[in-house]
Design an enzyme around this catalytic site. Structure first.
Site, short mmCIF file in Angstrom:
data_model
loop_
_atom_site.label_atom_id
_atom_site.label_comp_id
_atom_site.label_asym_id
_atom_site.label_seq_id
_atom_site.Cartn_x
_atom_site.Cartn_y
_atom_site.Cartn_z
N GLU A 176 1.65 -0.51 -5.02
CA GLU A 176 0.73 0.58 -5.33
C GLU A 176 1.64 1.79 -5.52
O GLU A 176 2.11 2.36 -4.53
CB GLU A 176 -0.27 0.81 -4.22
CG GLU A 176 -1.26 1.91 -4.55
CD GLU A 176 -2.21 2.24 -3.40
OE1 GLU A 176 -3.36 2.60 -3.68
OE2 GLU A 176 -1.79 2.15 -2.23
N ASP A 232 0.83 -1.19 0.00
CA ASP A 232 0.00 0.00 0.00
C ASP A 232 0.88 1.25 0.00
O ASP A 232 1.85 1.35 0.76
CB ASP A 232 -0.89 -0.02 1.25
CG ASP A 232 -1.78 1.19 1.36
OD1 ASP A 232 -2.66 1.35 0.51
OD2 ASP A 232 -1.58 1.98 2.31
#
Length: 706
Positions: A382, A346
């Site tokens: 990401e 993330d």
């Protein structure tokens, strides 16, 4: 040596010097070694907590390289514990030690209890024991049997992003006591559903132990998504049906084993960019009280504040060696002890920031590159954060694949009829060589997705022009406002049959494009069954049927499910749709046909003028199955059928000429997105003229002589 340091005359606890490594609590079958890093500490107490809540403090007198440690032969699995760190409380210099705070183990492998939101968690000098969770010693031994990692090659991978609770909370075939749990996710009914879709990897939204934001609890909401971690080595307790913390770990391992038995990999969405402690007003539960200046990136001008590249209040300092060690130890633990097969990072750009800018040569990437365990699993970035220069799609190192945000945006724009997207659409369809080829990566480096947990579901993407997040209690200010969505003429629910048919066709167009593109496709859970969040594009706080996967419409969406299975099967059967290397656009070997050709509706090859046409929304793509240069895994030549794909994003029907001399080749219809299940019985020949319906996709296969 025996020490008795607990309040109220606690019985003595036998203590041996122990070892500085491994960090955390390690049970070896005879006793438990405890180890904690803190450069800021002047003294550290290990706090053993009985089931009645009473505490026994054991000073850790052994210190090596700022690591405080002891071995307790009388302590085994199930024992609850934490730490108290004595040191300077001087926020202006970056230190926030407070011995009144009962602190959790950064290396904790299981946790028990709950946070109750007591003010002491946020203030200096007030004891927090009883208001926070406790860490629990676990027994690491588990019978993995013959478990082996599936090791699916990227070009054969189909990822399915899912939420542990949301996937099964309302599943009618999962026993009620297992719904929303790791065991529920591993239920045969769920695994069978994934296998029928052709899924090879399930990507789980955060399962590291996390806490619920008090501001959400005060509004009657919860942190549903879980991007609020603090226990990087522990599976989240609320996702387990076990009654004891050690059972949570066992249940997670059993889930992984079940997926592996089915040939499905397990990928974890991990959040190493920040922690649940938030900004300077947040709770002190672990890192802040252990060594604030080591674990967090502090503001250069005012070290009582945090640099925030994540939008959550703080950023972990991945430049510090002990923070890096925690991240790497956590990754290795999940691979070696929990048998997971990869990670999706993330806001990965935050981990790559050295001073301020994102740096491809950062220490984090160096460590991953040389690590013999972590470097061998799937690594998905990401590739952005909320800081300046944080959007880094295409800029990660060679080992990494990336969530391709440009793929998402382009496919959305193309199918909603946005002008001037034809050229970029072609690049995204063929693996985004403009982003990945220069770094030596292959098409599989592009994790292709159109929807994910963050944003509209597929059904909502074609049903709403605007977000509708009122249920979140933030006056609809939260969530992305620019969604590249199109409601097909009416906002939200409608009974208009024409609009409903168009929305259904748009869903099929997007699913077919996703699954037939070069690269690694990722489906968002429930899109194959028309899952809706009624226009809410930010259900991070909605632990309710609004966010859970609704299995009740499986019959009403049987056609969409059949369509998704059909396209996924087409991809799995034909290597021409999952090439290992980038397409050349020219003849290969001695074949006279190229591996790919771009054609206008009239059947001629596209020119620069055609690509630059801002109005162009129709094109044909030829994929040559007899022009694949890369061999299979045994070194054999790969020969496949050839295909024609006709794309029409216009609002009117288009006539396409089937390329080739008349009657040269016979073509068989494989997929038609105007059909509810994609099935078609078309047989045609080169030179024929086909009418491709407005906003639809047609796939033909060259019929080989018997």
């Amino acid at each position: 040596m025996e020490r008795s340091d607990g309040p109220g005359g606690s019985p003595p606890v036998e203590t041996w010097p122990g070892a500085a490594y491994p960090l955390g609590a390690t049970y070896d079958g005879g006793g438990t070694n405890f180890s904690l890093f803190s450069e800021a500490a002047e003294a550290v107490d290990l706090c053993l907590v009985a089931k009645d809540g009473t505490e026994t403090r054991v000073p850790l007198d052994e210190v090596d390289g700022h690591v405080w440690h002891a071995y307790l032969p009388s302590v085994g699995p199930g024992r609850r514990y934490g730490f108290r760190v004595h040191g300077s409380f001087d926020p202006g210099s970056g230190q926030r030690c407070d011995s009144s705070k009962f602190l959790l183990d950064p290396y904790g492998k299981a946790f028990d209890g709950a946070f109750d939101g007591h003010p002491s968690l946020h203030t200096y000098g007030e004891d927090t024991l009883g208001h926070t969770m406790t860490t629990v010693v676990i027994d690491p031994f588990f019978d993995w049997g013959a478990d082996r990692p599936p090791r699916i090659p990227y070009h054969e991978t189909l990822i399915y992003e899912a939420h542990v609770k949301g996937m099964t909370a309302a599943h009618p075939e999962v026993p009620p006591e297992l719904r929303g749990t790791y065991a529920g996710l591993a239920h045969p009914a769920v695994i069978d559903h994934l296998l029928a879709l052709g899924v090879t990897a399930i990507e789980l939204m955060p399962v590291h132990q996390f806490m619920h934001d008090q501001v959400l609890l005060d509004r009657g909401l919860r942190n549903y998504w879980g991007y609020n971690s603090f226990g990087f080595l522990a599976p989240h307790t609320e996702y387990s049906s076990a009654t004891e913390p050690s059972g949570v770990v066992i249940e997670f391992k059993a889930m992984v084993r079940a997926f592996h038995d089915a040939g499905i990999e397990v990928i974890l969405d991990v959040v190493y960019n920040h922690t649940a402690e938030g900004d300077h007003r947040g709770p002190t539960i672990v890192f802040r009280g252990i060594d604030n200046a080591a674990y967090y990136r502090l503001d250069d001008a005012d070290r009582s504040l945090y640099k925030d590249y994540t939008g959550t209040g703080n950023s972990l300092d991945a430049r510090h060696p002990h923070t890096l060690q925690l991240i790497m130890d956590s990754l290795r633990y999940w691979v070696t002890e929990m048998h997971v097969d990869g990670f999706r990072f993330d806001l990965a750009s935050t981990l790559a920031r050295e001073l301020h800018d994102v740096d491809r040569l950062s220490a984090f990437f160096d460590l991953v590159q040389q690590d013999p365990v972590v470097s061998q699993v799937k690594l998905i970035a990401e590739p952005w954060d909320v800081g300046e220069g944080g959007y880094q799609v295409g800029n990660f190192p060679g080992l990494w694949t990336e969530w391709n945000g440009k793929y998402r945006d382009t496919v959305r724009d193309y199918w909603r009829g946005h002008p001037a997207t034809l050229g970029e659409f072609a690049s995204r369809l063929t693996g985004s060589s403009d982003l990945y080829e220069a770094t030596g990566r292959r098409p599989s480096a592009s994790i292709n997705f159109v929807t994910a947990h963050d944003g509209f579901t597929l059904a909502d993407l074609v049903s709403y022009d605007e977000k509708h997040n009122e249920a979140n209690g933030e006056d609809n200010r939260d969530g992305e406002s620019h969604n590249r969505s199109w409601n097909c003429g009416v906002e939200g629910p409608t009974e208009d049959p024409g609009i409903l048919a168009l929305r259904a066709r748009q869903r099929r167009n997007i699913l077919a494009t996703l699954l037939l593109s070069q690269g690694t496709p990722m489906l968002a859970h429930g899109d194959e069954m028309g899952r809706t969040q009624y226009g809410n594009n930010n259900v991070y706080c909605q632990d309710s049927p609004l966010s859970w996967m609704d299995w009740s419409p499986i019959d009403s969406h049987a056609d969409l499910l059949a369509f998704t299975r059909r396209v996924a099967g087409l991809r799995a059967t034909h290597p021409v749709f999952r090439r290992r290397r980038f397409l050349a656009g020219r003849p290969v070997r001695d074949e006279h046909r190229p591996d790919i050709a771009w054609l206008t509706p009239s059947g001629r090859e596209m020119t620069t003028e055609d690509w630059d046409s801002g109005l162009g929304k129709g094109l044909a793509v030829y994929l040559g199955g007899d022009a694949i240069p890369e061999p299979d895994h045994r070194g054999r030549r790969v020969v496949d059928d050839s295909f024609l794909l006709f794309f029409n994003a216009h609002d009117a029907d288009l006539e396409f000429v089937v390329p080739g001399a008349p009657s040269e080749t016979r073509w068989v219809g494989e997929l038609d997105t105007t059909s509810s299940t994609g099935a078609m019985g078309l047989v045609t020949e080169s030179g024929a003229v086909l009418t491709v319906r407005c906003r639809s996709l047609l796939v033909l296969r060259r019929d080989r002589p018997s």
